[in-house]
Write a protein that holds these residues in place. Structure first.
Motif, mmCIF file in Angstrom:
data_model
loop_
_atom_site.group_PDB
_atom_site.id
_atom_site.type_symbol
_atom_site.label_atom_id
_atom_site.label_comp_id
_atom_site.label_asym_id
_atom_site.label_seq_id
_atom_site.Cartn_x
_atom_site.Cartn_y
_atom_site.Cartn_z
ATOM 1 N N PHE A 284 -12.326 3.986 9.107
ATOM 2 C CA PHE A 284 -11.823 3.661 10.445
ATOM 3 C C PHE A 284 -10.304 3.592 10.431
ATOM 4 O O PHE A 284 -9.629 4.141 11.315
ATOM 5 N N LEU A 285 -9.749 2.909 9.423
ATOM 6 C CA LEU A 285 -8.300 2.818 9.294
ATOM 7 C C LEU A 285 -7.686 4.199 9.108
ATOM 8 O O LEU A 285 -6.684 4.546 9.754
ATOM 9 N N LEU A 286 -8.292 5.020 8.245
ATOM 10 C CA LEU A 286 -7.765 6.354 7.986
ATOM 11 C C LEU A 286 -7.845 7.228 9.236
ATOM 12 O O LEU A 286 -6.924 7.996 9.522
ATOM 13 N N ARG A 287 -8.930 7.096 9.990
ATOM 14 C CA ARG A 287 -9.066 7.889 11.210
ATOM 15 C C ARG A 287 -7.974 7.529 12.212
ATOM 16 O O ARG A 287 -7.422 8.416 12.879
ATOM 17 N N LYS A 288 -7.652 6.239 12.340
ATOM 18 C CA LYS A 288 -6.564 5.849 13.237
ATOM 19 C C LYS A 288 -5.249 6.507 12.803
ATOM 20 O O LYS A 288 -4.493 7.016 13.642
ATOM 21 N N LYS A 289 -4.984 6.502 11.502
ATOM 22 C CA LYS A 289 -3.755 7.115 11.004
ATOM 23 C C LYS A 289 -3.745 8.621 11.268
ATOM 24 O O LYS A 289 -2.730 9.197 11.678
ATOM 25 N N MET A 290 -4.876 9.293 11.044
ATOM 26 C CA MET A 290 -4.926 10.737 11.219
ATOM 27 C C MET A 290 -4.903 11.139 12.687
ATOM 28 O O MET A 290 -4.409 12.214 13.041
ATOM 29 N N ASN A 291 -5.437 10.296 13.559
ATOM 30 C CA ASN A 291 -5.307 10.569 14.996
ATOM 31 C C ASN A 291 -3.837 10.567 15.406
ATOM 32 O O ASN A 291 -3.380 11.422 16.166
ATOM 33 N N ARG A 292 -3.111 9.598 14.876
ATOM 34 C CA ARG A 292 -1.679 9.545 15.157
ATOM 35 C C ARG A 292 -0.974 10.746 14.528
ATOM 36 O O ARG A 292 -0.061 11.329 15.121
ATOM 37 N N ALA A 293 -1.418 11.129 13.331
ATOM 38 C CA ALA A 293 -0.828 12.289 12.668
ATOM 39 C C ALA A 293 -0.997 13.550 13.503
ATOM 40 O O ALA A 293 -0.060 14.353 13.638
ATOM 41 N N ALA A 294 -2.194 13.734 14.073
ATOM 42 C CA ALA A 294 -2.445 14.921 14.903
ATOM 43 C C ALA A 294 -1.529 14.940 16.119
ATOM 44 O O ALA A 294 -1.030 15.998 16.522
ATOM 45 N N GLU A 295 -1.301 13.771 16.717
ATOM 46 C CA GLU A 295 -0.385 13.697 17.857
ATOM 47 C C GLU A 295 1.028 14.101 17.449
ATOM 48 O O GLU A 295 1.712 14.842 18.170
ATOM 49 N N MET A 296 1.475 13.631 16.299
ATOM 50 C CA MET A 296 2.833 13.968 15.841
ATOM 51 C C MET A 296 2.966 15.451 15.522
ATOM 52 O O MET A 296 4.002 16.065 15.765
ATOM 53 N N LEU A 297 1.904 16.041 14.977
ATOM 54 C CA LEU A 297 1.937 17.462 14.636
ATOM 55 C C LEU A 297 1.900 18.348 15.876
ATOM 56 O O LEU A 297 2.655 19.315 15.988
ATOM 57 N N LEU A 298 1.008 18.029 16.815
ATOM 58 C CA LEU A 298 0.761 18.910 17.952
ATOM 59 C C LEU A 298 1.646 18.608 19.151
ATOM 60 O O LEU A 298 2.064 19.525 19.858
ATOM 61 N N GLU A 299 1.935 17.342 19.403
ATOM 62 C CA GLU A 299 2.686 16.977 20.597
ATOM 63 C C GLU A 299 4.171 16.779 20.307
ATOM 64 O O GLU A 299 5.021 17.172 21.105
ATOM 65 N N GLU A 300 4.472 16.166 19.154
ATOM 66 C CA GLU A 300 5.870 15.930 18.825
ATOM 67 C C GLU A 300 6.462 17.028 17.948
ATOM 68 O O GLU A 300 7.665 17.017 17.664
ATOM 69 N N ARG A 301 5.608 17.948 17.490
ATOM 70 C CA ARG A 301 6.013 19.118 16.703
ATOM 71 C C ARG A 301 6.737 18.747 15.400
ATOM 72 O O ARG A 301 7.657 19.451 14.966
ATOM 73 N N LEU A 302 6.321 17.654 14.780
ATOM 74 C CA LEU A 302 6.910 17.288 13.495
ATOM 75 C C LEU A 302 6.312 18.139 12.382
ATOM 76 O O LEU A 302 5.197 18.636 12.492
ATOM 77 N N LEU A 303 7.050 18.298 11.292
ATOM 78 C CA LEU A 303 6.558 19.013 10.128
ATOM 79 C C LEU A 303 5.588 18.127 9.348
ATOM 80 O O LEU A 303 5.617 16.900 9.456
ATOM 81 N N VAL A 304 4.744 18.768 8.545
ATOM 82 C CA VAL A 304 3.777 18.016 7.745
ATOM 83 C C VAL A 304 4.484 17.001 6.859
ATOM 84 O O VAL A 304 4.059 15.838 6.741
ATOM 85 N N LYS A 305 5.578 17.400 6.234
ATOM 86 C CA LYS A 305 6.330 16.501 5.368
ATOM 87 C C LYS A 305 6.856 15.308 6.155
ATOM 88 O O LYS A 305 6.832 14.160 5.664
ATOM 89 N N GLN A 306 7.313 15.537 7.381
ATOM 90 C CA GLN A 306 7.840 14.447 8.198
ATOM 91 C C GLN A 306 6.733 13.459 8.582
ATOM 92 O O GLN A 306 6.945 12.241 8.572
ATOM 93 N N VAL A 307 5.564 13.987 8.924
ATOM 94 C CA VAL A 307 4.444 13.123 9.296
ATOM 95 C C VAL A 307 4.012 12.285 8.101
ATOM 96 O O VAL A 307 3.734 11.090 8.224
ATOM 97 N N ALA A 308 3.961 12.906 6.928
ATOM 98 C CA ALA A 308 3.588 12.178 5.716
ATOM 99 C C ALA A 308 4.541 11.019 5.468
ATOM 100 O O ALA A 308 4.114 9.911 5.105
#
Length: 306
Positions: free
Chosen positions: A240-264
């Motif tokens: 559950f905790l990991l899913r919350k983090k990855m949901n936020r990660a998807a938003e940063m990748l797709l909506e904020e256009r951050l790089l994978v390294k930046q999201v990490a």
């Protein structure tokens, strides 16, 4: 289990389906059901709401039933208002005015199924979902399994897909009667603890690193924490905790256009490889592939419309 897709890429959704969602996986089994049938599954699926998600209807062509699995919101059924949290189920009929709103800071993920037929109202009423109130699933994962089965069976080509889905829906009705209870001030203490812990994770998931931290901050043992999430959430506390983090990660990748390294770095992973492995564990694909497939699909839409 199939992953939820980006809804704006689907051009065939009927008018009553909301586009105020960031992710969705839907099926359409019978959008022109016979009025003579006893029970017919029309459509259904799972969707994640956007911050601006609002559904407001005075009427609806079918009966609808929904289960919230993540996030928070509110629902008005007629003139009564209810909070929506994970495990809450609600339903509406063709003559039930209803309004569904997602809380902007807690985007909801919810399953739904729409159905009709001359036995539909009686079957739904037996579950307690047409009493003008909501129900709470004490074993949410069992209901999720049936919603997923509906999704899977509805996608199988063949003449009896509708019949199979009708039986799965009837099983879902029975399961609701077995593992749901009416919400009241006397909710089980264990569920109150689960709600407190889950809300703590939803508020602080960006800084929380593991289940031990969650348990310590919520003053319970990791074993008790795990049991609570298995009982009421249907998934482990860490997932559950990991899913919350990855949901936020998807938003940063797709909506904020951050790089994978930046999201990490933003999510405090040690490196991009560790983050990519965690992302794939939740979504089934690495983050770079998600970004590339989204971009390819958007370009295909642009070419087709030009």
């Amino acid at each position: 289990m199939p992953t939820d897709s980006q809804p704006e890429l689907n051009q065939s959704d009927p008018a009553f389906i909301s586009d105020q969602v960031s992710q969705a996986r839907r099926y359409y089994l019978d959008l022109n059901p016979s009025t003579n049938d006893a029970l017919t599954v029309v459509c259904g699926g799972v969707e994640r709401t956007r911050a601006d998600y609002v559904i407001s209807r005075d009427c609806f062509p079918y009966f609808g039933m929904e289960l919230v699995t993540e996030g928070r919101g509110e629902v008005w059924l007629g003139d009564r208002n209810f909070s929506l949290t994970p495990g809450v189920m609600f339903a509406y009929g063709p003559q039930t005015p209803h309004r569904i709103v997602s809380r902007p800071e807690f985007h909801m993920r919810k399953y739904f199924v729409d159905f009709t037929g001359h036995e539909a109202e009686a079957a739904l009423r037996q579950t307690g979902l047409l009493s003008g109130s909501t129900l709470l699933a004490t074993r949410m994962h069992e209901l999720v399994a049936l919603f997923e089965m509906l999704d899977r069976e509805a996608r199988i080509d063949g003449e009896i897909a509708g019949e199979v889905c009708r039986h799965v829906l009837q099983l879902l009705f029975a399961k609701i009667r077995q593992c749901c209870l009416a919400e009241s001030p006397t909710m089980p203490r264990a569920y109150e603890t689960y709600e407190r812990v889950r809300e703590h994770i939803e508020k602080h998931f960006l800084r929380l690193k593991n289940v031990d931290e969650v348990a310590a901050e919520c003053d319970i043992t990791p074993v008790h924490l795990s049991r609570l999430f298995r009982r009421f959430g249907g998934i482990g506390a860490y997932r559950f905790l990991l899913r919350k983090k990855m949901n936020r990660a998807a938003e940063m990748l797709l909506e904020e256009r951050l790089l994978v390294k930046q999201v990490a770095e933003e999510l405090d992973f040690s490196d991009a490889f560790q983050f990519s492995r965690a992302f794939k564990r939740i979504y089934g694909i690495p983050p770079n592939q998600l970004v590339e497939s989204r971009q390819a699909a958007l370009e295909a839409i642009k070419r087709s419309s030009s």
